[in-house]
Design an enzyme around this catalytic site. Structure first.
Site, mmCIF file in Angstrom:
data_model
loop_
_atom_site.group_PDB
_atom_site.id
_atom_site.type_symbol
_atom_site.label_atom_id
_atom_site.label_comp_id
_atom_site.label_asym_id
_atom_site.label_seq_id
_atom_site.Cartn_x
_atom_site.Cartn_y
_atom_site.Cartn_z
ATOM 1 N N ASP A 10 14.830 -11.928 1.884
ATOM 2 C CA ASP A 10 13.941 -10.775 2.095
ATOM 3 C C ASP A 10 14.168 -9.824 0.932
ATOM 4 O O ASP A 10 15.116 -9.983 0.153
ATOM 5 C CB ASP A 10 14.257 -10.085 3.438
ATOM 6 N N SER A 11 13.337 -8.793 0.858
ATOM 7 C CA SER A 11 13.522 -7.764 -0.164
ATOM 8 C C SER A 11 14.713 -6.873 0.171
ATOM 9 O O SER A 11 15.186 -6.132 -0.676
ATOM 10 C CB SER A 11 12.264 -6.903 -0.251
ATOM 11 N N TYR A 42 9.053 -4.776 -1.916
ATOM 12 C CA TYR A 42 8.067 -5.756 -2.381
ATOM 13 C C TYR A 42 6.638 -5.294 -2.032
ATOM 14 O O TYR A 42 5.681 -5.701 -2.681
ATOM 15 C CB TYR A 42 8.284 -7.112 -1.686
ATOM 16 N N CYS A 73 10.220 -12.370 5.181
ATOM 17 C CA CYS A 73 9.530 -11.210 4.622
ATOM 18 C C CYS A 73 8.040 -11.527 4.664
ATOM 19 O O CYS A 73 7.599 -12.519 4.068
ATOM 20 C CB CYS A 73 9.986 -11.007 3.177
ATOM 21 N N GLU A 151 15.336 0.708 5.304
ATOM 22 C CA GLU A 151 16.278 0.192 4.303
ATOM 23 C C GLU A 151 17.436 1.169 4.099
ATOM 24 O O GLU A 151 18.540 0.779 3.759
ATOM 25 C CB GLU A 151 15.519 -0.051 2.991
ATOM 26 N N CYS A 183 5.846 -6.637 9.412
ATOM 27 C CA CYS A 183 6.872 -6.476 8.377
ATOM 28 C C CYS A 183 8.218 -6.583 9.077
ATOM 29 O O CYS A 183 8.428 -5.944 10.131
ATOM 30 C CB CYS A 183 6.726 -5.099 7.714
ATOM 31 N N HIS A 185 11.060 -5.464 8.455
ATOM 32 C CA HIS A 185 11.825 -4.214 8.579
ATOM 33 C C HIS A 185 11.464 -3.458 9.864
ATOM 34 O O HIS A 185 12.300 -2.768 10.433
ATOM 35 C CB HIS A 185 11.550 -3.290 7.387
HETATM 36 N N1 DGL Z 1 10.462 -6.916 4.835
HETATM 37 C C1 DGL Z 1 9.267 -6.934 4.050
HETATM 38 C C2 DGL Z 1 8.138 -7.557 4.876
HETATM 39 O O1 DGL Z 1 8.365 -8.197 5.882
HETATM 40 C C3 DGL Z 1 8.742 -5.634 3.514
HETATM 41 C C4 DGL Z 1 9.601 -4.638 2.835
HETATM 42 C C5 DGL Z 1 9.189 -4.371 1.405
HETATM 43 O O2 DGL Z 1 8.188 -3.681 1.146
HETATM 44 O O3 DGL Z 1 9.899 -4.883 0.549
HETATM 45 O O4 DGL Z 1 7.003 -7.429 4.508
#
Ligand code: DGL
Length: 262
Positions: A10-11, A42, A73, A151, A183, A185
């Site tokens: 993941d990011s 990301y 992600c 984050e 997402c 997160h």
């Molecule tokens: N965890 C990433 C997702 O599921 C998004 C976070 C980011 O913008 O890096 O899209």
């Protein structure tokens, strides 16, 4: 049978919400987690940039012997899953927003989706809606800054509440009865989100279905670990690895008994 680790990328910290489900289903598997914190977020990057970063992450995980890679992600899955599958021969499992189950279950005929800019504007979401949401109104909402707060470990601050109201109130006003978390997160915000949307709106994410898909793929390929004792979790962050691990322990206390290391 295969004692190699499951690779997860993941990011940042969001993919750990998927690791929690993978670990719950397959506790004896070793997991190696790649958090691209140096390049986070990301969600606001171009498709090409995310493709490049996802390939670097996959390279890193495959170098460490990953037997499967979970793209935990939504943004990277949307931008890069096809590229990854073309470039590497290892099996990949990616995230897709849970449009299909939400559209099948909605009674009001109105479904909300919150996600990053990359996911909301990506072709994957448009295709899912076209394929599975016939006759359903799908309201999508980009949520700038939300993943950034998670984050930093903010999951119930007043800043989070203000942002969530800003993003969710218009969806509630449309009469949605399902809200898709697009997402990884945002899964850490589920309690705060559920409080705002109330009991009439069901909140769904794809972490458990993705973990089940990982288990299916490993089973089909005879790649499950035969070990009886609990597996390990090793986290690698491209930025500050120790800071990442501290945050991971705070947001996912349930993973700590696995003895997460950096
Ligand atoms: N965890 C990433 C997702 O599921 C998004 C976070 C980011 O913008 O890096 O899209």
């Amino acid at each position: 049978m295969d004692a190699s680790p499951i690779g997860v990328m993941d990011s940042g910290i969001g993919g750990l919400s998927v690791v929690e489900q993978v670990n719950a289903l397959m506790p004896s598997e070793d997991i190696i987690y790649y958090a691209d914190t140096l390049n986070f977020p990301y969600g606001s990057k171009s498709r090409e940039e995310v493709q490049e970063l996802a390939c670097q992450a996959a390279d890193w995980l495959l170098d460490r012997g990953a037997k499967i890679i979970v793209v935990a992600c939504n943004t990277a899955s949307s931008a890069a899953l096809a590229t990854l599958r073309n470039r590497f021969s290892a099996p990949f499992v990616g995230m897709v927003p849970a449009i299909k189950p939400a559209s099948a279950a909605t009674r009001s005929g109105k479904v909300g989706v919150i996600a990053t800019k990359g996911t909301v504007q990506g072709q994957v979401l448009a295709d899912l809606v076209a394929q599975f949401a016939t006759g359903v109104d799908v309201f999508t909402r980009e949520c700038p800054l939300l993943a950034e707060l998670v984050e930093q470990g903010e999951v119930k601050s007043s800043r989070v509440h203000t942002l969530l109201h800003q993003y969710l109130d218009p969806l509630i006003a449309q009469g949605i009865d399902y809200l898709v978390l697009g997402c990884t997160h945002y899964s850490f915000l589920r309690p705060a989100i559920e409080e705002i949307v109330g009991p009439k709106v069901s909140v769904v994410d794809a972490a458990l279905p993705v973990a089940r898909q990982v288990q299916r793929v490993l089973t089909e390929r005879d790649l499950l670990s035969a070990r009886q004792k609990p597996g390990s979790l090793t986290c690698h962050a491209t930025g500050d690895s120790r800071g990442f691990l501290e945050m991971a322990r705070r947001l996912c206390p349930g993973l700590c008994p696995k003895g997460a290391t950096v």
